[in-house]
Design a protein around this motif. Sequence first.
Motif, short mmCIF file in Angstrom:
data_model
loop_
_atom_site.label_atom_id
_atom_site.label_comp_id
_atom_site.label_asym_id
_atom_site.label_seq_id
_atom_site.Cartn_x
_atom_site.Cartn_y
_atom_site.Cartn_z
N ALA A 10 -6.25 -1.19 12.38
CA ALA A 10 -6.80 0.15 12.63
C ALA A 10 -5.69 1.18 12.79
CB ALA A 10 -7.69 0.12 13.87
N LEU A 11 -4.62 0.80 13.49
CA LEU A 11 -3.50 1.71 13.68
C LEU A 11 -2.80 2.00 12.35
CD1 LEU A 11 -2.11 0.22 16.99
CD2 LEU A 11 -2.93 2.57 16.69
N ALA A 12 -2.65 0.97 11.52
CA ALA A 12 -2.01 1.15 10.22
C ALA A 12 -2.81 2.11 9.35
CB ALA A 12 -1.85 -0.20 9.53
N ALA A 13 -4.14 1.99 9.38
CA ALA A 13 -4.99 2.88 8.60
C ALA A 13 -4.91 4.31 9.12
CB ALA A 13 -6.43 2.39 8.62
N GLU A 14 -4.89 4.46 10.43
CA GLU A 14 -4.86 5.79 11.04
C GLU A 14 -3.55 6.51 10.77
OE1 GLU A 14 -4.89 7.69 15.54
OE2 GLU A 14 -5.90 5.79 15.18
N HIS A 15 -2.44 5.75 10.80
CA HIS A 15 -1.12 6.36 10.66
C HIS A 15 -0.53 6.17 9.26
CE1 HIS A 15 -1.54 5.98 15.05
NE2 HIS A 15 -0.71 6.98 15.13
N THR A 16 -1.33 5.63 8.33
CA THR A 16 -0.90 5.37 6.94
C THR A 16 0.39 4.57 6.87
OG1 THR A 16 0.29 7.50 6.73
CG2 THR A 16 -2.06 7.47 6.12
N TRP A 17 0.50 3.55 7.72
CA TRP A 17 1.65 2.66 7.64
C TRP A 17 1.54 1.80 6.38
CZ3 TRP A 17 0.95 0.67 13.35
CH2 TRP A 17 1.38 1.69 14.23
N PRO A 18 2.65 1.41 5.78
CA PRO A 18 2.61 0.59 4.56
C PRO A 18 2.03 -0.80 4.84
CG PRO A 18 4.86 0.81 5.35
CD PRO A 18 4.03 1.75 6.17
N SER A 19 1.32 -1.35 3.84
CA SER A 19 0.63 -2.63 4.02
C SER A 19 1.59 -3.78 4.24
CB SER A 19 -0.25 -2.91 2.80
OG SER A 19 0.53 -2.94 1.62
N HIS A 20 2.83 -3.68 3.68
CA HIS A 20 3.75 -4.81 3.85
C HIS A 20 4.21 -4.96 5.30
CE1 HIS A 20 6.72 -1.52 3.11
NE2 HIS A 20 7.50 -2.23 3.91
N TRP A 21 4.06 -3.92 6.12
CA TRP A 21 4.36 -4.09 7.55
C TRP A 21 3.38 -5.07 8.18
CZ3 TRP A 21 5.52 1.41 10.01
CH2 TRP A 21 6.70 1.91 9.44
N LEU A 22 2.11 -4.92 7.83
CA LEU A 22 1.11 -5.84 8.36
C LEU A 22 1.35 -7.26 7.85
CD1 LEU A 22 -2.20 -3.77 8.17
CD2 LEU A 22 -0.74 -4.18 10.14
N ASP A 23 1.78 -7.39 6.60
CA ASP A 23 2.09 -8.71 6.06
C ASP A 23 3.22 -9.36 6.84
OD1 ASP A 23 0.16 -8.28 4.16
OD2 ASP A 23 1.58 -7.56 2.64
#
Length: 658
Positions: A66-79
């Motif tokens: 949810a935080l990544a979507a809100e702050h437009t963080w890159p997907s590879h950070w979640l990976d």
Amino acid sequence: MSHKAMLTMLTDAVERHWLRPLDLAFAQFLSERDPQADSRLLLLAALTSRLLGDGHPCLDLNALEALAAEHTWPSHWLDLLADISLSESPLLARSDGMPANAPLVLDRHRLYLRRYWRYECDVAQEILARLSSRPVDEERLQTELQHLFPTLRASHIEWPRVACALSLRGGFSVMTGGPGTGKTTTVVRLLGLLQTLQWRQQAAPLRIRLAAPTGKAAARLNASIARQIAQLDVDESVRKAIPQQVETLHRLLGARPDSRRYTHDRRRPLHLDVLVIDEASMIDLEMMAAVLEALPSHAQLILLGDKDQLSSVEAGSVLGDLCRRAETGHYTPAVADWLRKISGDDIEAFVRNDAQALDQHIAMLRHSHRFGATSGIGRLAAAVNAGHIEEVHALLASRSGDIAWLSTDAERTPLATIAMDGDTDRFDLDASGATPQGFRFYLQRLRELRPGSSEDVVAHQAWAHNVLEAFNHFQLLCAVRQGPAGTERLNREIASSLHAAGWTESDRGWYEGRPVMMIRNDYSLGLMNGDVGITLRMPGSDGVVRLYVAFPVTRAPQATSGQEESAHVRCVLPSRLGDVETVYAMTVHKSQGSEFEHTALVLPEEESLILTRELLYTGITRARRWLTLVGTPGSIEQALAQRTRRYSGLTERLLHQP
């Protein structure tokens, strides 16, 4: 991934504005402190630091997507973080805080910077310690409640009376409610009740202090509390024992320049028995920790505020966390029975099986005396708060008498024109003769009421006070600082328009009529961030006429070099004011704690994370009598769709939830 590669990735993130330079510097510090740590811990630390800047005391590891979507963080950070297992490291402490020198603390699924973990734990512990029941003379309390609240209506809950009764049960209580629900009136009755109970027992009066987070909030409470005390039906000696002066929390605690510490703390506690804090929604986690640290163990803390307003600018949402369940009450059967006996109020509908100790000390005032059933502003605020999009659009389209809706999709009226004139033609005016005002109103008062050259300093200071009051009749509010609908551009345009129309002698530098806001605390002058003053040409104590900036006073007068002060205004030479900005337009955040007869709220057309339901509600409720709302249907819908959420563990700590 090596530390070097991780830091390179974080450097790129700074360039793309996903992180701040401060966040990168923190990660670099941790890398130097433990070169063997899992490099992904550096990423988590940088994100925790970044979220702290956005007001979140912690990084919730369960909310990364949810935080990544809100702050437009890159997907590879979640990976990278998907399978991380936070192992032993000198950088990381567990929920017990050990090792004590670790800069990060992992408490269940939340990662904190140690200082904010400590603040959260301390606030929870201090509040819970004050919830234990205190002895109450029930017969005497019942008598006094009946005296202060003489009307007993069947099947009706008098929530102010409930709030007063609940506040006597422990050393901590909260009164929350929207604008006009009577929070100030109720707390004055509570203070009258507390002092009356002392007086009946022939005990010494309680030492009571009143405070607010900002100078504006303190001035507003200061203006209304004396009137409320005068109307209180209590013995004269009781009335005199209720203070009328309100101070900022910084002054109360004894703020120190260039320090996070205060004069008053656990070793040097405040000298008081009761502390009332208004506009508590503006209190951040660090400030609440400082207040509770400085509060004597026997003292009672009473918080007032609107739980639905914007949270504090700094990290935390203390009032929101405290009042998470205020709407539904969550009272125990025992408390409901006690209230029925003491006050006659039947709160059975608000009894819940999962009630907790904290719930028994929170009361929500639910009836607005300011906004009646026909008030467009009140109905609009309620619809926004509930997220009812269709009702909001219907109210804006209905041309309600106290609301003017300017859709920038269809109209291009310059905002500077609205700010100058108040846009009277858009309102259905009543027969009272009162009209919406723009900035021309205070500039007319400035000209028309100016004392003659033979008048003394006192007359000029009274004039300055009148000009300050006139300025507060109208305010232009913005959601953002930059952009076409931002404060920076609008302040320039309004200053230019007023100058072009002949209302001011200039539109830049220091000129008479220029309104300014402090943007940093100045302890030497006793002026705080958010204090607003007006530049005026007036004589000093030496008789020489020069430009001063007049600020409202909320405490006993004093005078220092370059500063003239009366009971109402403090006049400071512009040369002594370093950190100020012109404030024809201010952000909604800066407006908290203020009210204006006429408010114009400007929403940006472009998408913004700042544009939330809470911001829209807060901006609307700054208006007492008239509201001009400027934006597009899309900006309204975006605001209603976005809720402000501050990730923290405070509610769980207070409610003992797993």
